[in-house]
Structure formats: C-alpha cells, structure tokens
Design a protein around this motif. Structure first.
Motif, mmCIF file in Angstrom:
data_model
loop_
_atom_site.group_PDB
_atom_site.id
_atom_site.type_symbol
_atom_site.label_atom_id
_atom_site.label_comp_id
_atom_site.label_asym_id
_atom_site.label_seq_id
_atom_site.Cartn_x
_atom_site.Cartn_y
_atom_site.Cartn_z
ATOM 1 N N PRO A 198 -9.674 0.463 -8.119
ATOM 2 C CA PRO A 198 -9.028 0.132 -6.524
ATOM 3 C C PRO A 198 -9.752 -0.365 -6.118
ATOM 4 C CG PRO A 198 -11.039 1.707 -6.554
ATOM 5 C CD PRO A 198 -10.654 1.680 -7.726
ATOM 6 N N GLU A 199 -11.174 -1.388 -5.661
ATOM 7 C CA GLU A 199 -11.357 -2.125 -4.698
ATOM 8 C C GLU A 199 -10.476 -3.378 -5.108
ATOM 9 O OE1 GLU A 199 -15.767 -1.383 -5.196
ATOM 10 O OE2 GLU A 199 -15.661 -2.406 -6.555
ATOM 11 N N VAL A 200 -11.506 -4.214 -3.474
ATOM 12 C CA VAL A 200 -10.063 -5.689 -3.729
ATOM 13 C C VAL A 200 -11.586 -6.919 -3.062
ATOM 14 C CG1 VAL A 200 -8.489 -6.700 -2.219
ATOM 15 C CG2 VAL A 200 -8.224 -4.418 -2.713
ATOM 16 N N GLU A 201 -11.269 -7.706 -4.021
ATOM 17 C CA GLU A 201 -11.773 -9.007 -3.842
ATOM 18 C C GLU A 201 -11.677 -9.371 -2.369
ATOM 19 O OE1 GLU A 201 -13.554 -11.063 -7.282
ATOM 20 O OE2 GLU A 201 -12.581 -12.246 -6.159
ATOM 21 N N VAL A 202 -11.783 -10.084 -1.899
ATOM 22 C CA VAL A 202 -11.619 -10.577 -0.441
ATOM 23 C C VAL A 202 -12.277 -12.283 -0.717
ATOM 24 C CG1 VAL A 202 -12.076 -11.334 1.899
ATOM 25 C CG2 VAL A 202 -11.471 -8.884 0.902
ATOM 26 N N GLU B 220 -6.036 0.797 5.546
ATOM 27 C CA GLU B 220 -5.049 2.003 5.758
ATOM 28 C C GLU B 220 -4.282 2.361 3.793
ATOM 29 O OE1 GLU B 220 0.020 1.795 6.542
ATOM 30 O OE2 GLU B 220 -2.064 0.548 7.786
ATOM 31 N N LEU B 221 -4.753 2.097 3.007
ATOM 32 C CA LEU B 221 -4.742 2.329 2.124
ATOM 33 C C LEU B 221 -5.316 2.220 0.854
ATOM 34 C CD1 LEU B 221 -2.607 -1.300 0.829
ATOM 35 C CD2 LEU B 221 -1.738 1.344 1.765
ATOM 36 N N LYS B 222 -6.622 3.182 1.576
ATOM 37 C CA LYS B 222 -7.909 4.019 1.126
ATOM 38 C C LYS B 222 -7.826 2.572 0.231
ATOM 39 C CE LYS B 222 -6.874 7.885 3.167
ATOM 40 N NZ LYS B 222 -6.305 8.132 4.246
ATOM 41 N N MET B 223 -7.881 1.248 0.308
ATOM 42 C CA MET B 223 -8.683 -0.042 -1.322
ATOM 43 C C MET B 223 -9.918 -0.467 -0.031
ATOM 44 S SD MET B 223 -5.231 -1.464 -2.209
ATOM 45 C CE MET B 223 -3.694 -0.659 -3.002
ATOM 46 N N PRO B 224 -10.804 -0.333 -0.956
ATOM 47 C CA PRO B 224 -12.468 -0.436 -0.063
ATOM 48 C C PRO B 224 -12.560 -2.058 -0.629
ATOM 49 C CG PRO B 224 -12.263 0.677 -2.276
ATOM 50 C CD PRO B 224 -11.310 1.484 -1.965
ATOM 51 N N VAL B 225 -12.986 -2.693 0.079
ATOM 52 C CA VAL B 225 -13.565 -3.829 -0.291
ATOM 53 C C VAL B 225 -14.373 -4.231 -1.039
ATOM 54 C CG1 VAL B 225 -14.359 -6.590 0.377
ATOM 55 C CG2 VAL B 225 -12.269 -5.054 2.232
ATOM 56 N N LYS B 226 -14.857 -4.807 -2.011
ATOM 57 C CA LYS B 226 -15.609 -4.665 -3.484
ATOM 58 C C LYS B 226 -16.890 -5.850 -2.658
ATOM 59 C CE LYS B 226 -14.687 -6.515 -7.634
ATOM 60 N NZ LYS B 226 -13.657 -6.666 -8.993
ATOM 61 N N ALA C 107 -7.571 -12.092 9.043
ATOM 62 C CA ALA C 107 -7.735 -11.794 8.462
ATOM 63 C C ALA C 107 -7.643 -9.732 8.566
ATOM 64 C CB ALA C 107 -8.963 -11.999 8.376
ATOM 65 N N THR C 108 -8.172 -9.707 10.190
ATOM 66 C CA THR C 108 -8.177 -8.757 10.024
ATOM 67 C C THR C 108 -7.040 -8.111 9.901
ATOM 68 O OG1 THR C 108 -6.937 -8.882 12.541
ATOM 69 C CG2 THR C 108 -9.857 -9.089 12.643
ATOM 70 N N ALA C 109 -5.872 -8.484 9.715
ATOM 71 C CA ALA C 109 -4.696 -7.751 9.653
ATOM 72 C C ALA C 109 -4.269 -7.238 8.208
ATOM 73 C CB ALA C 109 -3.255 -8.443 9.764
ATOM 74 N N ASP C 110 -5.389 -8.232 7.248
ATOM 75 C CA ASP C 110 -5.515 -7.744 5.957
ATOM 76 C C ASP C 110 -6.548 -6.304 5.797
ATOM 77 O OD1 ASP C 110 -3.409 -9.473 4.576
ATOM 78 O OD2 ASP C 110 -4.675 -11.526 4.789
ATOM 79 N N THR D 144 4.133 -7.928 1.624
ATOM 80 C CA THR D 144 2.539 -7.467 1.458
ATOM 81 C C THR D 144 1.857 -6.572 0.714
ATOM 82 O OG1 THR D 144 1.941 -9.734 2.849
ATOM 83 C CG2 THR D 144 0.311 -8.378 2.638
ATOM 84 N N ARG D 145 2.371 -5.363 1.798
ATOM 85 C CA ARG D 145 1.903 -3.808 1.586
ATOM 86 C C ARG D 145 2.421 -3.674 -0.481
ATOM 87 N NH1 ARG D 145 0.967 0.760 4.093
ATOM 88 N NH2 ARG D 145 0.949 -0.590 6.042
ATOM 89 N N ASP D 146 3.873 -3.618 -0.294
ATOM 90 C CA ASP D 146 4.039 -3.361 -1.829
ATOM 91 C C ASP D 146 3.402 -4.004 -2.578
ATOM 92 O OD1 ASP D 146 6.347 -2.468 -0.170
ATOM 93 O OD2 ASP D 146 7.605 -3.820 -0.848
ATOM 94 N N GLY D 147 3.239 -5.038 -2.880
ATOM 95 C CA GLY D 147 2.058 -6.378 -3.694
ATOM 96 C C GLY D 147 0.842 -4.867 -4.148
ATOM 97 N N LEU D 148 0.291 -5.101 -3.101
ATOM 98 C CA LEU D 148 -1.321 -4.096 -3.358
ATOM 99 C C LEU D 148 -1.261 -2.772 -4.025
ATOM 100 C CD1 LEU D 148 -3.045 -5.263 0.389
ATOM 101 C CD2 LEU D 148 -3.308 -6.230 -1.653
#
Length: 331
Positions: free
Chosen positions: A52-56, A319-325, A310-313, A286-290
């Motif tokens: 579930p993690e997202v790399e920023v 909101e999507l409960k995707m933790p930042v790596k 950056a704050t928007a992403d 953008t939401r659909d792609g994530l």
C-alpha cells in the motif's frame, strides 16, 4: 472465451507474471465500460506485489534549457523556439530544494540536467551538490543527466547516487518520429551500464506522443524486458514552440487504460505519476490512477511545467489511506 482481465487475474495477480505485448494491447483496447474493472484489477496487483505504500519524490533542474538534442516534446531543446533558456542552479539553491522536498515527507530527490550527456563541469557540479545535500539532509539522491559513459556511471556510484533516471520516452519503432539527434539504442546502452553498476534503474516515458496503441503496447513490453526498478509515466503536455506543441491532450479514458495496462505489464515495479497528469486527468483522474495501479508520485512542480501542490497529493494519499514510504524503507 475468457477475457484478458480474467487471464490477467491468474497470470499477473496470482503469479506475478506481467502480460505479454499482445495482452497489453488487449487492455489498451478495452471498451469504456471495462476501464473500471481494469483499474480495479491493476490496484489489486499493485497491493499484492508492491503493497500500500506510495513513494514520494521531488525533482529539481540543475541545468535548465539549452539542450542540443531535438526531443520533439521538450521545451528545453535549444533548437526550438520554446521560451526556456539555459540556466544553472547554484549549490545552496540545490540544497534548499532538497530540504523542501524532504519536508514534504519525500524519500527521493532527483537532480536533472537538460543535456545530451554530462561534461566535466556538470559532473563537478553534481559531485559538489550531492556532497552538500548529503551533509545537510537525510534523503536519497537520484540523477537524470542524459546518456553516460562507463566512467561517468562509476563516478555517480562513488558520489552515492542510488538511482539513475534515463527515459526511453517511447517504443523503439516510434522513437525516430520523436528524436533524430540520437537513437533509442544509445539510451538502452546507458540503461544497461546503470543496471550493471548496481544503481537502481528508473526508466519510463511519455504517453500520447502520436504513437499507435500497438506501439504503446510495444513500449510497455520493452520496459518489462528492461525490468527497471521504477517507471515514471508521463502524459504529453504540449509545449508551445516544440514540434508537438499543437498535439491534443490525451483522452483521459485512454490515459487510465494505459495506467492499468502498464501495471499489468509491470506488476512488481514502482509505477510513478509524473508530468502531464494534471492537464490530462485532473483531480478525479489522479485519484482513479492511485486506485488503479500507481504507487509513486512526483510532488510539486516538474522541470518546465507546473504540478499540483505537494499538499494536495499528500492529503489525497492520507484520504485514500495510502502511507508515504519512509526513507528507511527505500534504503
């Protein structure tokens, strides 16, 4: 007869084996009413094989504009009438950009230069810049400096650059329509040297350059053959003054089909939202792609175009409960 999504559920989701070029094409050709199902499957694949993690990541241009190459999509070429002109960034500004990137929670900071390949001046600037960043902030440093020699690859490794970005941009068969000052094979050679050096390979491209669906599938299959650690997925944002400046923005449905197809071709690869997603997909897309296979984002602005704040992403990820790596998870 089983559909391509039924087939992908077995081979990609259950076995972790990416689709073949023919299968990728079938996904790209899905009717509109099957896009949601394709994105849902791509999301399941991402969660199964990447988590579930997202790399920023944040990016900054060390040298902007004045590039001698004729990449038809790029306003940094010195051969076109586009308004970007050659500018160098000083080391204190580079360090400050790295600090600002780290403050967003990003684990990755990529230094980019608009060049065919680095000269001695640029390599010194990189050496000084990377050392200054590492002394000031805890963040991974990546680089994108064009085509390299073996000596330059070795130098970047010794500096502590852990990932190198060099996009193939498009498939081998379409590349001559986009660039004439160097070849696809020259880019491939650099990528092979980077892989053999131990640096992570970051390689993607731009969708919507005028390629056919068949060529889009060819591109995804060639990336799968390369097996990069990360694939940045850009969508053409036509830049004034470039040969592709008058091309229409890609249909958002085609962009979403491409996201699903690339995830099903590359089940275990970091698939990163990059340039053009704002103009192509907007906030909803953008939401659909994530929720459709993307598991990394570039935050803030790009090299010559504006991105989302950056704050928007980061708020959307929360909101999507995707933790930042975390940085520790990328080392």
């Amino acid at each position: 007869m089983a559909s391509i999504l039924d087939h992908a559920r077995i081979t990609v989701l259950e076995q972790g084996v990416g689709l073949t070029q023919a299968g990728i094409l079938e996904v790209l050709q899905l009717p509109d009413d099957e896009i949601e199902a394709a994105l849902q499957l791509a999301h399941e694949v991402r969660m199964r094989w990447c988590g579930p993690e997202v790399e920023v990541e944040g990016i900054v241009s060390l040298k902007t504009g004045g590039c001698p190459e004729d990449c038809h999509f790029c306003s940094q070429s010195g051969l076109f009438s586009s308004p970007v002109r050659s500018v160098w960034l000083d080391i204190p500004s580079l360090v400050e950009a790295a600090k600002q990137t780290a403050a967003t929670g990003a684990s990755e900071f990529c230094i980019v230069a608009a060049v065919r390949g680095p000269d001695a001046k640029l390599m010194k600037q990189m050496r000084d810049g990377v050392a200054a960043i590492k002394a000031a902030v805890d963040i991974n440093v990546a680089a994108s400096l064009g085509m390299l020699t073996q000596e330059q690859v070795d130098d970047l490794v010794s500096m502590g650059v852990h990932r190198y970005n060099h996009n193939l941009e498009t498939c081998q068969s379409y590349f001559p329509n986009v660039v004439s000052t160097h070849t696809w094979e020259e880019r491939w050679t650099t990528l092979k040297m980077v892989r053999e050096s131990g640096m992570e390979v970051c390689c993607g491209g731009i969708i919507g350059l005028g390629e056919t669906l068949e060529q889009r599938a060819e591109f995804a299959a060639q990336l799968a053959q390369l097996q990069p650690h990360e694939v940045p997925l850009n969508f053409l944002n036509p830049r004034p003054g470039t040969p592709l400046g008058d091309r229409p923005v890609m249909d958002p449905k085609d962009a979403l089909r491409a996201i699903a197809a690339f995830r099903l071709a590359l089940p275990k690869t970091i698939l990163r939202y990059a340039g053009g997603r704002e103009i192509t997909l907007g906030d909803l897309g953008t939401r659909d792609g994530l929720l459709g296979g993307i598991n990394a984002v570039i935050v803030g602005n790009y090299l010559t175009t504006l991105g989302r704040p950056a704050t928007a992403d980061l708020e959307l990820l929360q909101e999507l409960k995707m933790p930042v790596k975390a940085l520790s998870a990328t080392l």
